[in-house]
Scaffold this motif. Structure first.
Motif, PDB file in Angstrom:
ATOM      1  N   ILE A  36       1.677  15.180  24.535  1.00  0.00           N
ATOM      2  CA  ILE A  36       0.876  14.972  25.742  1.00  0.00           C
ATOM      3  C   ILE A  36      -0.191  16.061  25.770  1.00  0.00           C
ATOM      4  N   TYR A  37      -1.445  15.644  25.784  1.00  0.00           N
ATOM      5  CA  TYR A  37      -2.536  16.585  25.562  1.00  0.00           C
ATOM      6  C   TYR A  37      -3.571  16.529  26.684  1.00  0.00           C
ATOM      7  N   LYS A  38      -4.277  17.638  26.841  1.00  0.00           N
ATOM      8  CA  LYS A  38      -5.504  17.627  27.621  1.00  0.00           C
ATOM      9  C   LYS A  38      -6.629  17.185  26.689  1.00  0.00           C
ATOM     10  N   VAL A  39      -7.386  16.224  27.138  1.00  0.00           N
ATOM     11  CA  VAL A  39      -8.446  15.661  26.294  1.00  0.00           C
ATOM     12  C   VAL A  39      -9.492  16.737  26.012  1.00  0.00           C
ATOM     13  N   PRO A  40      -9.852  16.942  24.739  1.00  0.00           N
ATOM     14  CA  PRO A  40     -10.868  17.952  24.397  1.00  0.00           C
ATOM     15  C   PRO A  40     -12.158  17.738  25.192  1.00  0.00           C
ATOM     16  N   GLN A  41     -12.746  18.820  25.638  1.00  0.00           N
ATOM     17  CA  GLN A  41     -13.922  18.748  26.506  1.00  0.00           C
ATOM     18  C   GLN A  41     -15.071  17.990  25.866  1.00  0.00           C
ATOM     19  N   ILE A  42     -15.231  18.123  24.566  1.00  0.00           N
ATOM     20  CA  ILE A  42     -16.345  17.460  23.884  1.00  0.00           C
ATOM     21  C   ILE A  42     -16.213  15.939  23.964  1.00  0.00           C
ATOM     22  N   ILE A  43     -14.972  15.450  24.065  1.00  0.00           N
ATOM     23  CA  ILE A  43     -14.738  14.011  24.214  1.00  0.00           C
ATOM     24  C   ILE A  43     -14.757  13.628  25.689  1.00  0.00           C
ATOM     25  N   ARG A  44     -14.143  14.465  26.523  1.00  0.00           N
ATOM     26  CA  ARG A  44     -14.029  14.178  27.961  1.00  0.00           C
ATOM     27  C   ARG A  44     -15.393  14.007  28.625  1.00  0.00           C
ATOM     28  N   LYS A  45     -16.372  14.804  28.216  1.00  0.00           N
ATOM     29  CA  LYS A  45     -17.648  14.825  28.933  1.00  0.00           C
ATOM     30  C   LYS A  45     -18.394  13.495  28.858  1.00  0.00           C
ATOM     31  N   ASN A 298      -8.374   6.513  26.106  1.00  0.00           N
ATOM     32  CA  ASN A 298      -7.165   7.327  26.130  1.00  0.00           C
ATOM     33  C   ASN A 298      -6.343   7.174  24.858  1.00  0.00           C
ATOM     34  N   ILE A 299      -6.327   5.972  24.292  1.00  0.00           N
ATOM     35  CA  ILE A 299      -5.652   5.800  23.002  1.00  0.00           C
ATOM     36  C   ILE A 299      -6.399   6.564  21.914  1.00  0.00           C
ATOM     37  N   LEU A 300      -7.727   6.486  21.934  1.00  0.00           N
ATOM     38  CA  LEU A 300      -8.541   7.248  20.977  1.00  0.00           C
ATOM     39  C   LEU A 300      -8.281   8.743  21.102  1.00  0.00           C
ATOM     40  N   ALA A 301      -8.217   9.238  22.344  1.00  0.00           N
ATOM     41  CA  ALA A 301      -7.977  10.667  22.572  1.00  0.00           C
ATOM     42  C   ALA A 301      -6.601  11.074  22.048  1.00  0.00           C
ATOM     43  N   VAL A 362     -15.791  11.647  18.511  1.00  0.00           N
ATOM     44  CA  VAL A 362     -14.461  11.483  17.916  1.00  0.00           C
ATOM     45  C   VAL A 362     -14.566  11.771  16.426  1.00  0.00           C
ATOM     46  N   THR A 363     -13.583  12.479  15.887  1.00  0.00           N
ATOM     47  CA  THR A 363     -13.590  12.803  14.467  1.00  0.00           C
ATOM     48  C   THR A 363     -13.553  11.538  13.629  1.00  0.00           C
ATOM     49  N   MET A 364     -14.432  11.443  12.662  1.00  0.00           N
ATOM     50  CA  MET A 364     -14.457  10.277  11.777  1.00  0.00           C
ATOM     51  C   MET A 364     -13.179  10.268  10.932  1.00  0.00           C
ATOM     52  N   PRO A 365     -12.350   9.230  11.065  1.00  0.00           N
ATOM     53  CA  PRO A 365     -11.090   9.211  10.307  1.00  0.00           C
ATOM     54  C   PRO A 365     -11.298   8.772   8.871  1.00  0.00           C
ATOM     55  N   ARG A 366     -10.283   9.038   8.056  1.00  0.00           N
ATOM     56  CA  ARG A 366     -10.267   8.448   6.731  1.00  0.00           C
ATOM     57  C   ARG A 366      -9.829   6.999   6.885  1.00  0.00           C
ATOM     58  N   PHE A 367     -10.477   6.106   6.164  1.00  0.00           N
ATOM     59  CA  PHE A 367     -10.230   4.684   6.368  1.00  0.00           C
ATOM     60  C   PHE A 367      -9.208   4.136   5.384  1.00  0.00           C
ATOM     61  N   ASN A 368      -8.414   3.196   5.906  1.00  0.00           N
ATOM     62  CA  ASN A 368      -7.497   2.471   5.061  1.00  0.00           C
ATOM     63  C   ASN A 368      -8.285   1.739   3.972  1.00  0.00           C
ATOM     64  N   LEU A 369      -7.717   1.653   2.774  1.00  0.00           N
ATOM     65  CA  LEU A 369      -8.431   1.047   1.650  1.00  0.00           C
ATOM     66  C   LEU A 369      -8.799  -0.411   1.914  1.00  0.00           C
ATOM     67  N   LYS A 370      -8.013  -1.091   2.730  1.00  0.00           N
ATOM     68  CA  LYS A 370      -8.337  -2.487   3.062  1.00  0.00           C
ATOM     69  C   LYS A 370      -9.639  -2.551   3.846  1.00  0.00           C
ATOM     70  N   TYR A 371      -9.803  -1.630   4.776  1.00  0.00           N
ATOM     71  CA  TYR A 371     -11.039  -1.603   5.552  1.00  0.00           C
ATOM     72  C   TYR A 371     -12.219  -1.172   4.703  1.00  0.00           C
ATOM     73  N   LEU A 372     -11.999  -0.186   3.838  1.00  0.00           N
ATOM     74  CA  LEU A 372     -13.073   0.264   2.953  1.00  0.00           C
ATOM     75  C   LEU A 372     -13.551  -0.878   2.061  1.00  0.00           C
ATOM     76  N   SER A 373     -12.596  -1.621   1.516  1.00  0.00           N
ATOM     77  CA  SER A 373     -12.929  -2.758   0.663  1.00  0.00           C
ATOM     78  C   SER A 373     -13.703  -3.815   1.453  1.00  0.00           C
ATOM     79  N   LEU A 374     -13.279  -4.058   2.695  1.00  0.00           N
ATOM     80  CA  LEU A 374     -13.956  -5.035   3.542  1.00  0.00           C
ATOM     81  C   LEU A 374     -15.401  -4.612   3.813  1.00  0.00           C
ATOM     82  N   CYS A 375     -15.599  -3.325   4.131  1.00  0.00           N
ATOM     83  CA  CYS A 375     -16.952  -2.815   4.404  1.00  0.00           C
ATOM     84  C   CYS A 375     -17.844  -2.945   3.170  1.00  0.00           C
ATOM     85  N   GLN A 376     -17.284  -2.623   2.005  1.00  0.00           N
ATOM     86  CA  GLN A 376     -18.053  -2.730   0.763  1.00  0.00           C
ATOM     87  C   GLN A 376     -18.457  -4.177   0.484  1.00  0.00           C
ATOM     88  N   LYS A 377     -17.556  -5.105   0.765  1.00  0.00           N
ATOM     89  CA  LYS A 377     -17.857  -6.518   0.538  1.00  0.00           C
ATOM     90  C   LYS A 377     -18.921  -7.018   1.517  1.00  0.00           C
TER      91      LYS A 377
END
Length: 431
Positions: A36-45, A298-301, A362-377
């Motif tokens: 259970i976290y306090k949402v970082p200010q950079i995201i909250r604003k 809130n799910i993203l946070a 929001v920090t750019m996540p590493r993507f699942n290979l299925k999504y990466l493949s989809l984006c490339q296609k």
């Protein structure tokens, strides 16, 4: 550099000792329990209200107890919580002393679940947790037996109040550890007459449970985590797949559509289930309403704060892809026309703005290979010379009604000129 006098060194030494005395190091054994976290200010604003309870506070982060809050609603709801506490105790016949004793056993474990500073002493902290936990359980039990309570319960008498409490219970900063609720539920022996507490909780939040996930093997950390679980693929082959790098670019819906890509709504209930086959991209239906931003933020946070290296930030991956696909009202309109987006906000521009701001900071996540493949296609489909020139042609000459009218007028003008020239030549030849 000259050496400083001994008095200076001694004074500095004493000051550092005093500083160290005031520092409390976190227990390393408990850091893995933080959820259970306090949402970082950079995201909250980007939208502070999306993370802040408006009607009822749960847990220590926003508790009005012992603090001055400018939200009168939170203060007023404290009296209602106390009534629910009494209702819960009357229902279960639990001795208050036994209840307090149980919570004292769990205090350190509960505190370890909160990543932010909890300044309350033991007595006030446990009072907050006990009152809030009993309120939630009693509220859920009354919701399950709604027909018996609809004429008496103060929350059910005001439909708006129920909705406001429902929304506040989703917020990341407004949570209790789920194990506390389950343990008290078991301790009260309520599970002997009614379903498990996780089953009751799933029923309470059924609106989000599009995949009809059941309680078997489900152990959420709190309600925000449960909502996230509702969106995860049931097969979990996506979740367990290898991770690649972040995506840097993806063409928009309108660009892909102009290149000939067909968008269709998928029958799948899982948002992540995007499939590209033979120039057709199938996307599950995504309902957008006035509270979509609240629960998605809130799910993203939670993903931002809880998962190391963002390897498990599955909601973030989907929404970042959606952000690439949607840039303008036109992109939203295409997806609405295809019934992929169900827009309850009526304003397509509001949907585009929401999608484009959800993942801001929001920090750019590493993507699942299925999504990466989809984006490339998808990028490869657009960049295919035939499709690309087709898209450029459509964009240049058929992008707007004015362009369409101008293009048709120009074509007709050329055609009429050609016909006139042919007729003139024919007349000359004939004469």
């Amino acid at each position: 550099m000259e050496a400083q006098p001994n008095g200076y060194v001694s004074e500095l030494e004493n000051e550092l000792i005093e500083i160290i005395k005031g520092v409390v190091l976190p227990e390393m054994s408990g850091t893995h329990e933080q959820c259970i976290y306090k949402v970082p200010q950079i995201i909250r604003k980007a939208n502070p209200q999306a993370y802040t309870p408006q009607t009822i506070s749960i847990g220590p982060f926003h508790s009005p107890r012992g603090s001055i809050s400018d939200n009168n609603n939170l203060h007023q709801m404290e009296e209602l919580k106390q009534k629910y506490l009494k209702g819960f105790l009357n229902r279960t016949n639990i001795c208050v002393r036994d209840l307090v004793s149980k919570f004292q056993e769990w205090e350190n474990k509960i505190r370890n679940c909160y990543a932010g500073l909890v300044s309350f002493d033991s007595k006030d902290f446990l009072k907050i947790i006990i009152v809030d936990a009993c309120f939630i359980i009693e509220h859920f039990l009354r919701t399950v037996s709604y027909t018996n309570w609809k004429g008496n319960d103060p929350i059910f008498l005001k439909a708006r109040l129920f909705k406001d409490i429902f929304n506040d219970l989703i917020l990341l900063e407004n949570q209790l550890p789920f194990f506390v609720l389950e343990e008290i539920y078991k301790f009260a022996n309520i599970n002997l007459q009614l379903p498990s507490f996780i089953s009751i909780t799933i029923k309470y939040f059924q609106y989000f449970n599009h995949q009809n996930i059941n309680s078997e093997g489900l152990h959420p950390k709190h309600f925000t985590d449960l909502l996230r679980t509702f969106f995860l693929p049931s097969s979990f082959d996506f979740a367990q797949g290898e991770m690649g790098h972040a995506i840097e670019h993806l063409y928009s819906v309108s660009q892909l559509s102009e290149a000939g890509l067909v968008f269709e709504v998928s029958e799948s209930k899982c948002l992540f289930d995007l499939k590209l086959d033979m120039g057709v991209l199938k996307m599950p239906r995504f309902e957008v309403h006035d509270k979509t931003e609240l629960y998605m933020r809130n799910i993203l946070a939670f993903e931002e704060c809880h998962f190391s290296y963002q390897d498990s930030a599955f909601i973030s991956q989907y929404l970042i892809m959606l952000d690439f696909l949607i840039n303008t009202e036109k992109d939203v309109s295409i997806l609405v026309d295809k019934k992929i987006i169900v827009n309850w906000m009526s304003d397509v521009n509001a949907v585009a703005t929401m999608v484009n701001t959800l993942c801001k900071n929001v920090t750019m996540p590493r993507f699942n290979l299925k999504y990466l493949s989809l984006c490339q296609k998808l990028n490869g489909f657009y960049e295919n010379p035939r499709n690309k020139y087709k898209a450029i042609f459509i964009h240049e000459y058929f992008d707007t009604p004015w362009k369409i009218a101008s293009t048709i007028t120009a074509v007709l003008l050329v055609l009429f000129t050609l016909i006139q020239a042919v007729c003139s030549i024919w007349s000359l030849v004939k004469s």
